[in-house]
Design a protein around this motif. Structure first.
Motif, PDB file in Angstrom:
ATOM      1  N   VAL A 536       0.829  -1.200   0.000  1.00 28.09           N
ATOM      2  CA  VAL A 536       0.000   0.000   0.000  1.00 28.09           C
ATOM      3  C   VAL A 536       0.866   1.254   0.000  1.00 28.09           C
ATOM      4  O   VAL A 536       0.594   2.224  -0.724  1.00 28.09           O
ATOM      5  CB  VAL A 536      -0.959  -0.008   1.205  1.00 28.09           C
ATOM      6  CG1 VAL A 536      -1.759   1.295   1.277  1.00 28.09           C
ATOM      7  CG2 VAL A 536      -1.913  -1.196   1.127  1.00 28.09           C
ATOM      8  N   ALA A 537       1.934   1.258   0.806  1.00 27.87           N
ATOM      9  CA  ALA A 537       2.798   2.431   0.877  1.00 27.87           C
ATOM     10  C   ALA A 537       3.480   2.691  -0.465  1.00 27.87           C
ATOM     11  O   ALA A 537       3.558   3.836  -0.932  1.00 27.87           O
ATOM     12  CB  ALA A 537       3.843   2.241   1.981  1.00 27.87           C
ATOM     13  N   GLN A 538       3.956   1.635  -1.129  1.00 25.33           N
ATOM     14  CA  GLN A 538       4.639   1.806  -2.411  1.00 25.33           C
ATOM     15  C   GLN A 538       3.702   2.330  -3.486  1.00 25.33           C
ATOM     16  O   GLN A 538       4.075   3.197  -4.288  1.00 25.33           O
ATOM     17  CB  GLN A 538       5.255   0.468  -2.844  1.00 25.33           C
ATOM     18  CG  GLN A 538       6.436   0.040  -1.978  1.00 25.33           C
ATOM     19  CD  GLN A 538       6.720  -1.450  -2.075  1.00 25.33           C
ATOM     20  OE1 GLN A 538       6.082  -2.166  -2.851  1.00 25.33           O
ATOM     21  NE2 GLN A 538       7.673  -1.916  -1.280  1.00 25.33           N
ATOM     22  N   ARG A 539       2.479   1.823  -3.500  1.00 22.71           N
ATOM     23  CA  ARG A 539       1.532   2.228  -4.535  1.00 22.71           C
ATOM     24  C   ARG A 539       0.949   3.626  -4.299  1.00 22.71           C
ATOM     25  O   ARG A 539       0.404   4.230  -5.212  1.00 22.71           O
ATOM     26  CB  ARG A 539       0.398   1.210  -4.616  1.00 22.71           C
ATOM     27  CG  ARG A 539       0.827  -0.139  -5.144  1.00 22.71           C
ATOM     28  CD  ARG A 539       1.201  -0.086  -6.636  1.00 22.71           C
ATOM     29  NE  ARG A 539       1.680  -1.373  -7.110  1.00 22.71           N
ATOM     30  CZ  ARG A 539       0.882  -2.352  -7.551  1.00 22.71           C
ATOM     31  NH1 ARG A 539      -0.428  -2.173  -7.549  1.00 22.71           N
ATOM     32  NH2 ARG A 539       1.402  -3.479  -7.959  1.00 22.71           N
ATOM     33  N   THR A 540       1.009   4.121  -3.066  1.00 25.49           N
ATOM     34  CA  THR A 540       0.393   5.416  -2.755  1.00 25.49           C
ATOM     35  C   THR A 540       1.423   6.495  -2.446  1.00 25.49           C
ATOM     36  O   THR A 540       1.050   7.613  -2.067  1.00 25.49           O
ATOM     37  CB  THR A 540      -0.569   5.275  -1.570  1.00 25.49           C
ATOM     38  OG1 THR A 540       0.137   4.764  -0.434  1.00 25.49           O
ATOM     39  CG2 THR A 540      -1.725   4.335  -1.910  1.00 25.49           C
ATOM     40  N   GLY A 541       2.720   6.180  -2.571  1.00 26.50           N
ATOM     41  CA  GLY A 541       3.749   7.180  -2.394  1.00 26.50           C
ATOM     42  C   GLY A 541       4.065   7.548  -0.968  1.00 26.50           C
ATOM     43  O   GLY A 541       4.483   8.678  -0.694  1.00 26.50           O
ATOM     44  N   HIS A 542       3.881   6.620  -0.042  1.00 29.93           N
ATOM     45  CA  HIS A 542       4.177   6.878   1.370  1.00 29.93           C
ATOM     46  C   HIS A 542       5.337   6.004   1.834  1.00 29.93           C
ATOM     47  O   HIS A 542       5.713   5.030   1.168  1.00 29.93           O
ATOM     48  CB  HIS A 542       2.944   6.582   2.240  1.00 29.93           C
ATOM     49  CG  HIS A 542       1.815   7.532   2.043  1.00 29.93           C
ATOM     50  ND1 HIS A 542       1.765   8.772   2.620  1.00 29.93           N
ATOM     51  CD2 HIS A 542       0.673   7.406   1.310  1.00 29.93           C
ATOM     52  CE1 HIS A 542       0.654   9.382   2.274  1.00 29.93           C
ATOM     53  NE2 HIS A 542      -0.035   8.570   1.466  1.00 29.93           N
ATOM     54  N   HIS A 549      -2.121   2.418  10.817  1.00 31.75           N
ATOM     55  CA  HIS A 549      -3.276   1.654  10.349  1.00 31.75           C
ATOM     56  C   HIS A 549      -4.384   2.587   9.872  1.00 31.75           C
ATOM     57  O   HIS A 549      -5.089   2.277   8.907  1.00 31.75           O
ATOM     58  CB  HIS A 549      -3.781   0.756  11.470  1.00 31.75           C
ATOM     59  CG  HIS A 549      -2.816  -0.312  11.851  1.00 31.75           C
ATOM     60  ND1 HIS A 549      -3.093  -1.260  12.820  1.00 31.75           N
ATOM     61  CD2 HIS A 549      -1.569  -0.604  11.398  1.00 31.75           C
ATOM     62  CE1 HIS A 549      -2.054  -2.067  12.941  1.00 31.75           C
ATOM     63  NE2 HIS A 549      -1.119  -1.687  12.087  1.00 31.75           N
ATOM     64  N   ARG A 550      -4.546   3.712  10.535  1.00 34.58           N
ATOM     65  CA  ARG A 550      -5.569   4.665  10.113  1.00 34.58           C
ATOM     66  C   ARG A 550      -5.215   5.277   8.758  1.00 34.58           C
ATOM     67  O   ARG A 550      -6.082   5.423   7.885  1.00 34.58           O
ATOM     68  CB  ARG A 550      -5.709   5.760  11.164  1.00 34.58           C
ATOM     69  CG  ARG A 550      -6.781   6.789  10.826  1.00 34.58           C
ATOM     70  CD  ARG A 550      -6.851   7.867  11.883  1.00 34.58           C
ATOM     71  NE  ARG A 550      -7.856   8.858  11.570  1.00 34.58           N
ATOM     72  CZ  ARG A 550      -8.072   9.962  12.276  1.00 34.58           C
ATOM     73  NH1 ARG A 550      -7.340  10.196  13.358  1.00 34.58           N
ATOM     74  NH2 ARG A 550      -9.005  10.818  11.924  1.00 34.58           N
ATOM     75  N   MET A 551      -3.932   5.638   8.552  1.00 34.03           N
ATOM     76  CA  MET A 551      -3.511   6.184   7.264  1.00 34.03           C
ATOM     77  C   MET A 551      -3.734   5.169   6.150  1.00 34.03           C
ATOM     78  O   MET A 551      -4.186   5.522   5.048  1.00 34.03           O
ATOM     79  CB  MET A 551      -2.038   6.588   7.326  1.00 34.03           C
ATOM     80  CG  MET A 551      -1.743   7.813   8.176  1.00 34.03           C
ATOM     81  SD  MET A 551       0.053   8.079   8.345  1.00 34.03           S
ATOM     82  CE  MET A 551       0.528   8.201   6.612  1.00 34.03           C
ATOM     83  N   LEU A 552      -3.409   3.902   6.419  1.00 31.30           N
ATOM     84  CA  LEU A 552      -3.607   2.873   5.401  1.00 31.30           C
ATOM     85  C   LEU A 552      -5.079   2.769   5.022  1.00 31.30           C
ATOM     86  O   LEU A 552      -5.425   2.682   3.834  1.00 31.30           O
ATOM     87  CB  LEU A 552      -3.074   1.537   5.923  1.00 31.30           C
ATOM     88  CG  LEU A 552      -3.120   0.364   4.945  1.00 31.30           C
ATOM     89  CD1 LEU A 552      -1.871  -0.516   5.107  1.00 31.30           C
ATOM     90  CD2 LEU A 552      -4.366  -0.492   5.165  1.00 31.30           C
ATOM     91  N   ASP A 553      -5.955   2.795   6.008  1.00 31.48           N
ATOM     92  CA  ASP A 553      -7.382   2.705   5.723  1.00 31.48           C
ATOM     93  C   ASP A 553      -7.864   3.919   4.923  1.00 31.48           C
ATOM     94  O   ASP A 553      -8.695   3.791   4.014  1.00 31.48           O
ATOM     95  CB  ASP A 553      -8.167   2.578   7.032  1.00 31.48           C
ATOM     96  CG  ASP A 553      -9.644   2.335   6.795  1.00 31.48           C
ATOM     97  OD1 ASP A 553      -9.977   1.289   6.213  1.00 31.48           O
ATOM     98  OD2 ASP A 553     -10.453   3.200   7.184  1.00 31.48           O
ATOM     99  N   GLU A 554      -7.356   5.108   5.234  1.00 26.79           N
ATOM    100  CA  GLU A 554      -7.744   6.307   4.501  1.00 26.79           C
ATOM    101  C   GLU A 554      -7.300   6.227   3.038  1.00 26.79           C
ATOM    102  O   GLU A 554      -8.031   6.633   2.125  1.00 26.79           O
ATOM    103  CB  GLU A 554      -7.157   7.545   5.174  1.00 26.79           C
ATOM    104  CG  GLU A 554      -7.792   7.872   6.526  1.00 26.79           C
ATOM    105  CD  GLU A 554      -7.108   9.028   7.219  1.00 26.79           C
ATOM    106  OE1 GLU A 554      -6.008   9.426   6.758  1.00 26.79           O
ATOM    107  OE2 GLU A 554      -7.654   9.525   8.226  1.00 26.79           O
ATOM    108  N   GLU A 555      -6.094   5.685   2.792  1.00 23.93           N
ATOM    109  CA  GLU A 555      -5.622   5.537   1.418  1.00 23.93           C
ATOM    110  C   GLU A 555      -6.493   4.537   0.644  1.00 23.93           C
ATOM    111  O   GLU A 555      -6.827   4.752  -0.517  1.00 23.93           O
ATOM    112  CB  GLU A 555      -4.159   5.087   1.403  1.00 23.93           C
ATOM    113  CG  GLU A 555      -3.173   6.164   1.829  1.00 23.93           C
ATOM    114  CD  GLU A 555      -3.105   7.297   0.821  1.00 23.93           C
ATOM    115  OE1 GLU A 555      -3.476   7.090  -0.349  1.00 23.93           O
ATOM    116  OE2 GLU A 555      -2.676   8.403   1.209  1.00 23.93           O
TER     117      GLU A 555
END
Length: 617
Positions: A536-542, A549-555
């Motif tokens: 998720v981080a690689q695909r969303t630039g983070h 966990h909250r940031m991941l859910d928001e993305e």
């Protein structure tokens, strides 16, 4: 609140050997035996597993841990406990039974593995037990078969009348009582007998029940005593129980009924002469019932009252004033006193969204000696900050009702401020032994039937062993290949980036598979978390390190990922954190299901999240 009552057999035997002599406890070697109430059960049935320890008193035995299992789920981590006396004539020995209940996961083979029982400085190990789970219920319309060490009952008579009710009888204390709902009420059964009376083949005549009560067995003494007021009798405490009414109104505790064979000996009330031949007769002994008036608690309970009744002390240990991002901060709340400790709930803990809060670990240390159940219930809280932002553990309150003072008591703990520090950078972990095979590239415009895959999670536990991992790998390759359309116009650079992301994710999943084979939970769950968060981080630039966990859910929500998928991701990440910070270890079946869920989740995220190259890469 349901009473933890199992239909356990009570065996009493051999009080005396000779005129007025003390009870002799047989010095037999220690024995430990494990049994189940059925070796074949239905998929909807419940299984009772019990360990019987012979040759030791309850206070000498450390409460054993339930055995590890396959295809069975433990319903209650705290065992029901019963103790009884067994033997014949002058030789008697005590036995203690610990029992747990399980439910099957699915039809097929199941097993309860060996477990160790510690008795003072000795350790004894049980054997493993195999159970077959059928697709049809074996006990439909029937109650559970109950205790594996059940003793067959038979009707008793007293044809000869050699022993009278003056020679041998059972009394219960108290005869009646008035308490508050939830208040502890000790019930004690004493077997009185004249010196010289001997018993054999004693057993419980029928089930002893206490409807409307939660009950806990207490320790009983192994030696008989004399009544100060009447030295003509001796007595033995045959049962001592702490009861707690769970409802208001007039309640009744059943009489304790015991079948036995007795002979009057030399000092009977009937005056049998010394040296006469001893003849045993069958006798049915019964105590009286106990009537209990359970009154409701008074009004005016504080908001922090959760139902605890008794007399308690409440303490919270010191909380560290700083912690690193991603590290666990733990603290404990200990509640000590007399009352139903099992009914005490942990005080709630509410923290900011950037701090993960796990369900507290619960430990109970009970003291069963004497006439009152006492002990300590400890809650260990674990919190993990996900960003370098200071937070406050708020003031905490906990209240109980004191039945003697007839008032509510509240304990408080002040708020504590915690500083969160960035912590050292961790080097990236290379977890694959070899580069994984290249995966078919694809675009995010094609859709995977996620509803069908989510439904498949329900049977994920059916996949076991190494072949299950291979099956998932094959399924992954088929599904990924299927999402690439013939007229795919995704830029080649984007496809190369997508494949590189998946290769990194595959390496983490390979590491998880190796940890699963080694049955090593912590690196297993750490690898699963790296696979999901990293993708998720690689695909969303983070940065994966800074993604909460909250940031991941928001993305995921921002990229229109289905709610059921987001929920699955959060549950998987929560399980990863709990496994890394919890002192208890998950089962192999739980780890296998988590690996299957991670594979399925990665498949969908790979097909849904964008594949365009990002400047941050």
């Amino acid at each position: 609140m349901a009473a933890r009552v199992l239909p356990l057999a009570l065996i009493l035997v051999g009080l005396l050997a000779g005129l007025g002599g003390p009870l002799s406890v047989a010095q037999s070697s220690l024995q430990v035996e494990a049994r189940v109430d059925a070796h074949t059960i239905g998929s909807e049935d419940r299984l009772t597993y019990a360990i019987r320890v012979r040759g030791a008193a309850l206070e000498e035995i450390s409460t054993p841990e339930p055995p590890a299992t396959s295809n069975l789920v433990l319903l209650d981590t705290t065992p029901s406990t019963e103790q009884y006396i067994m033997g014949e004539d002058s030789d008697t020995e005590r036995a203690v039974v610990f029992a747990w209940r399980y439910r099957p996961m699915r039809p097929g083979a199941a097993q309860l593995r060996s477990t160790t029982v510690r008795i003072q400085n000795q350790e004894l190990t049980t054997g493993a037990i195999d159970v077959d789970v059928s697709s049809r219920p074996n006990r439909a319309g029937q109650p559970p078969s109950g205790m594996p060490f059940h003793i067959t009952e038979r009707e008793a008579e007293s044809p000869t009348g050699l022993v009278s009710s003056d020679d041998l009888f059972i009394e219960v204390t108290p005869a009646d009582a008035e308490v508050f709902v939830g208040e502890q009420l000790g019930v004690e059964y004493r077997l009185y007998y004249r010196p010289g009376v001997r018993l054999r083949q004693s057993r419980l005549a029928d089930a002893w029940e206490a409807p409307g009560f939660w009950r806990e067995e207490l320790t009983v003494e192994s030696q008989p005593r004399s009544e100060d007021v009447d030295a003509a009798y001796r007595y033995l405490v045959i049962k001592r129980v702490a009861t707690f009414p769970t409802q208001t109104g007039m309640l009744q505790i059943d009489p304790l009924r015991v079948e036995t064979e007795a002979t009057p000996g030399f000092q009977s009330a009937r005056g049998r002469p010394r040296g006469a031949h001893r003849q045993f007769e069958e006798i049915l002994l019964s105590s009286g019932t106990v009537d209990v008036q359970a009154n409701p608690l008074p009004e005016g309970a504080p908001g922090s009252f959760q139902g605890a009744v008794g007399r308690f002390e409440w303490t919270r240990n010191g909380i560290p004033d700083r912690v690193e991002v991603g590290s666990a901060l733990t603290f404990q709340i200990a509640i000590t006193g007399d009352g139903n400790l099992y009914s005490i709930e942990p005080p709630p803990l509410n923290l900011p969204d950037h701090v993960d809060v796990f369900d507290p670990e619960v430990e109970v240390d009970l003291q069963r000696e004497g006439t009152t159940l006492k002990g300590t219930r400890t809650f260990t809280y674990t919190v993990v900050p996900r960003s370098p932002t200071e937070f406050v553990i708020p003031e905490m309150e906990w209240s109980y009702f004191d039945p003697e003072a007839e008032s509510y008591v509240t304990h408080e703990a002040s708020a504590a401020r915690v500083r969160v520090e960035p912590g050292p950078e961790r080097p990236s972990e290379t977890v694959a032994d070899a580069d994984p095979p290249p995966l078919q590239d694809h675009t995010s415009s094609n859709e995977i039937p996620w509803g069908v895959i989510i439904a498949g999670l329900g049977v994920a536990g059916l996949i076991a062993g190494g072949w299950g991992y291979g099956l998932w790998s094959s399924l992954w390759a088929v599904l990924v290949a299927g999402v690439k359309s013939e007229d795919d116009d995704t830029p080649p650079v984007a496809r190369e980036v997508a494949v590189a992301d998946i290769q990194k994710t595959q390496q983490h999943l390979d590491a998880a598979q190796r940890a699963l084979r080694d049955n090593d939970p912590k690196p297993f769950y750490r690898a699963l978390e790296q696979a999901v968060v990293g993708l998720v981080a690689q695909r969303t630039g983070h940065s994966a390190r800074g993604m909460t966990h909250r940031m991941l859910d928001e993305e995921l929500r921002a990229h229109d990922v289905d709610f059921s998928v987001r929920e699955t991701a959060q549950e998987l990440l929560k399980a990863c954190d709990q496994a890394q910070f919890s002192p208890s270890e998950p089962s192999y079946d739980s780890m296998l299901a988590a690996l299957d869920a991670a594979h399925t989740l990665v498949l969908h995220l790979d097909a849904t999240l964008p594949t365009e190259p990002l400047a941050s890469r």
